[in-house]
Design a protein around this motif. Structure first.
Motif, PDB file in Angstrom:
ATOM      1  N   VAL A 270      -7.026  -4.456   4.620  1.00  0.00           N
ATOM      2  CA  VAL A 270      -6.622  -5.855   4.797  1.00  0.00           C
ATOM      3  C   VAL A 270      -5.364  -5.955   5.663  1.00  0.00           C
ATOM      4  CG1 VAL A 270      -5.797  -7.924   3.608  1.00  0.00           C
ATOM      5  CG2 VAL A 270      -7.677  -6.598   2.638  1.00  0.00           C
ATOM      6  N   ASP A 271      -4.347  -5.142   5.369  1.00  0.00           N
ATOM      7  CA  ASP A 271      -3.065  -5.211   6.076  1.00  0.00           C
ATOM      8  C   ASP A 271      -3.193  -4.867   7.565  1.00  0.00           C
ATOM      9  OD1 ASP A 271      -1.893  -5.940   3.740  1.00  0.00           O
ATOM     10  OD2 ASP A 271      -0.875  -4.032   3.352  1.00  0.00           O
ATOM     11  N   PHE A 272      -4.052  -3.906   7.890  1.00  0.00           N
ATOM     12  CA  PHE A 272      -4.204  -3.489   9.283  1.00  0.00           C
ATOM     13  C   PHE A 272      -5.389  -4.168   9.974  1.00  0.00           C
ATOM     14  CE2 PHE A 272      -1.633  -0.059   7.542  1.00  0.00           C
ATOM     15  CZ  PHE A 272      -0.713   0.143   8.557  1.00  0.00           C
ATOM     16  N   GLY A 273      -6.031  -5.071   9.252  1.00  0.00           N
ATOM     17  CA  GLY A 273      -7.124  -5.832   9.843  1.00  0.00           C
ATOM     18  C   GLY A 273      -8.308  -4.980  10.261  1.00  0.00           C
ATOM     19  N   LEU A 274      -8.599  -3.955   9.495  1.00  0.00           N
ATOM     20  CA  LEU A 274      -9.698  -3.049   9.832  1.00  0.00           C
ATOM     21  C   LEU A 274     -11.033  -3.605   9.346  1.00  0.00           C
ATOM     22  CD1 LEU A 274      -8.062   0.355   8.803  1.00  0.00           C
ATOM     23  CD2 LEU A 274      -8.246  -0.578  11.108  1.00  0.00           C
ATOM     24  N   ASP A 275     -12.049  -3.352  10.129  1.00  0.00           N
ATOM     25  CA  ASP A 275     -13.403  -3.740   9.727  1.00  0.00           C
ATOM     26  C   ASP A 275     -13.882  -2.754   8.666  1.00  0.00           C
ATOM     27  OD1 ASP A 275     -15.965  -4.522   9.433  1.00  0.00           O
ATOM     28  OD2 ASP A 275     -16.541  -4.356  11.539  1.00  0.00           O
TER      29      ASP A 275
ATOM     30  N   ALA B  28      -8.795   3.741  -4.320  1.00  0.00           N
ATOM     31  CA  ALA B  28      -9.737   2.764  -3.776  1.00  0.00           C
ATOM     32  C   ALA B  28      -9.048   1.410  -3.570  1.00  0.00           C
ATOM     33  CB  ALA B  28     -10.929   2.603  -4.718  1.00  0.00           C
ATOM     34  N   VAL B  29      -8.190   1.037  -4.527  1.00  0.00           N
ATOM     35  CA  VAL B  29      -7.424  -0.215  -4.424  1.00  0.00           C
ATOM     36  C   VAL B  29      -6.463  -0.141  -3.241  1.00  0.00           C
ATOM     37  CG1 VAL B  29      -5.766  -1.735  -5.572  1.00  0.00           C
ATOM     38  CG2 VAL B  29      -7.589  -0.666  -6.899  1.00  0.00           C
ATOM     39  N   VAL B  30      -5.808   0.999  -3.073  1.00  0.00           N
ATOM     40  CA  VAL B  30      -4.863   1.199  -1.963  1.00  0.00           C
ATOM     41  C   VAL B  30      -5.591   1.110  -0.618  1.00  0.00           C
ATOM     42  CG1 VAL B  30      -3.307   2.853  -0.842  1.00  0.00           C
ATOM     43  CG2 VAL B  30      -3.262   2.582  -3.320  1.00  0.00           C
ATOM     44  N   LEU B  31      -6.769   1.685  -0.545  1.00  0.00           N
ATOM     45  CA  LEU B  31      -7.559   1.653   0.692  1.00  0.00           C
ATOM     46  C   LEU B  31      -7.959   0.227   1.062  1.00  0.00           C
ATOM     47  CD1 LEU B  31      -9.834   4.796   0.180  1.00  0.00           C
ATOM     48  CD2 LEU B  31      -8.127   4.474   1.991  1.00  0.00           C
ATOM     49  N   ILE B  32      -8.260  -0.578   0.046  1.00  0.00           N
ATOM     50  CA  ILE B  32      -8.587  -1.988   0.294  1.00  0.00           C
ATOM     51  C   ILE B  32      -7.366  -2.708   0.871  1.00  0.00           C
ATOM     52  CG2 ILE B  32      -9.149  -4.197  -0.819  1.00  0.00           C
ATOM     53  CD1 ILE B  32     -10.864  -2.574  -2.816  1.00  0.00           C
ATOM     54  N   GLN B  33      -6.185  -2.408   0.304  1.00  0.00           N
ATOM     55  CA  GLN B  33      -4.941  -3.011   0.804  1.00  0.00           C
ATOM     56  C   GLN B  33      -4.670  -2.590   2.248  1.00  0.00           C
ATOM     57  OE1 GLN B  33      -2.203  -1.569  -2.166  1.00  0.00           O
ATOM     58  NE2 GLN B  33      -2.340  -3.437  -3.389  1.00  0.00           N
ATOM     59  N   LEU B  34      -4.905  -1.315   2.539  1.00  0.00           N
ATOM     60  CA  LEU B  34      -4.716  -0.809   3.908  1.00  0.00           C
ATOM     61  C   LEU B  34      -5.663  -1.509   4.877  1.00  0.00           C
ATOM     62  CD1 LEU B  34      -4.293   3.040   3.376  1.00  0.00           C
ATOM     63  CD2 LEU B  34      -2.735   1.583   4.669  1.00  0.00           C
TER      64      LEU B  34
ATOM     65  N   TRP C  46       0.822  -1.213   0.000  1.00  0.00           N
ATOM     66  CA  TRP C  46       0.000   0.000   0.000  1.00  0.00           C
ATOM     67  C   TRP C  46       0.856   1.264   0.000  1.00  0.00           C
ATOM     68  CZ3 TRP C  46       0.746   3.313   4.019  1.00  0.00           C
ATOM     69  CH2 TRP C  46       1.285   2.803   5.202  1.00  0.00           C
ATOM     70  N   GLY C  47       2.070   1.188   0.590  1.00  0.00           N
ATOM     71  CA  GLY C  47       2.970   2.353   0.612  1.00  0.00           C
ATOM     72  C   GLY C  47       3.403   2.748  -0.790  1.00  0.00           C
ATOM     73  N   ILE C  48       3.811   1.746  -1.568  1.00  0.00           N
ATOM     74  CA  ILE C  48       4.196   1.997  -2.961  1.00  0.00           C
ATOM     75  C   ILE C  48       2.956   2.382  -3.767  1.00  0.00           C
ATOM     76  CG2 ILE C  48       5.184   0.970  -5.054  1.00  0.00           C
ATOM     77  CD1 ILE C  48       6.857  -0.835  -3.244  1.00  0.00           C
ATOM     78  N   GLY C  49       1.803   1.814  -3.379  1.00  0.00           N
ATOM     79  CA  GLY C  49       0.552   2.135  -4.050  1.00  0.00           C
ATOM     80  C   GLY C  49       0.213   3.612  -3.949  1.00  0.00           C
TER      81      GLY C  49
END
Length: 206
Positions: free
Chosen positions: A124-129, A116-122, A39-42
């Motif tokens: 998932v990576d941080f386990g957010l609901d 929007a793709v980056v937000l999905i990655q964020l 997500w950082g590179i995203g």
């Protein structure tokens, strides 16, 4: 009047087709890249897309603000890129339409989709609901940030484009002249040559 309307319709259709193709290419490349990186590179990729939109918006504004008179003196001295700069200024409406409307708008749309793709990655990576307040706040913040950078960047780019229109168009002219000389790719046609040929044919027919 009919001829003008015909040319306008042809140009609109060609621009629509070019926009469709470029938007598809941009979307495919950005999705492939974003799906393979963190997500950082995203976020970095999204910023590059935004900068592309700002850059081309600046070129479009510069073409409409520039005056072709200084380039005539440069062309007389056979300065490389001067003649192509004249072509850009003479076709400023179409050049600006391509830079601002095609590339600029595509960049704006693609940057939103990419974010929007980056937000999905964020998420998932941080386990957010997906329905959590944090995820919602992050989405609003990132979307607002991209919008602010785009609008603010374009505003800054416009002031630069208007002030340094001659220098900007001259540099673009040199690049496009190089492309035409090296690869034989005519990006902007010389309308003056076209008119001369047309007038010559009319004279011969008379």
């Amino acid at each position: 009047m009919n001829e003008l309307l015909k040319k306008s319709i042809q140009f609109s259709i060609s621009i629509a087709v070019i926009t469709f193709v470029l938007a598809a290419i941009f979307a495919i490349i950005s999705n492939i890249v974003l799906n393979e990186v963190t997500w950082g590179i995203g976020i970095f990729v999204v910023l590059i897309i935004v900068l592309i939109g700002i850059f081309f918006d600046m070129l479009g504004i510069a073409s409409t603000a520039a005056d072709e008179t200084p380039f005539h003196a440069m062309a007389a001295k056979k300065v490389h890129g001067a003649k192509y700069s004249i072509r850009i200024v003479r076709n400023a409406d179409r050049f600006a339409s391509f830079c601002n409307d095609v590339i600029g708008d595509i960049s704006g749309i693609i940057s939103g989709t990419a974010m929007a793709v980056v937000l999905i990655q964020l998420t998932v990576d941080f386990g957010l609901d997906k329905s959590s307040v944090i995820e919602y706040s992050l989405s609003v913040f990132m979307t607002s940030l991209i919008a602010a950078l785009t609008v603010g960047g374009k505003g800054f780019g416009k002031s630069i484009a208007i002030r340094y229109s001659k220098d900007i168009i001259f540099q673009v002219g040199k690049v496009l002249q190089f492309v035409e000389d090296k690869f034989r790719i005519v990006i902007i046609k010389d309308t003056k040559v076209k008119k001369k040929k047309k007038n010559t044919r009319l004279t011969e027919n008379n």
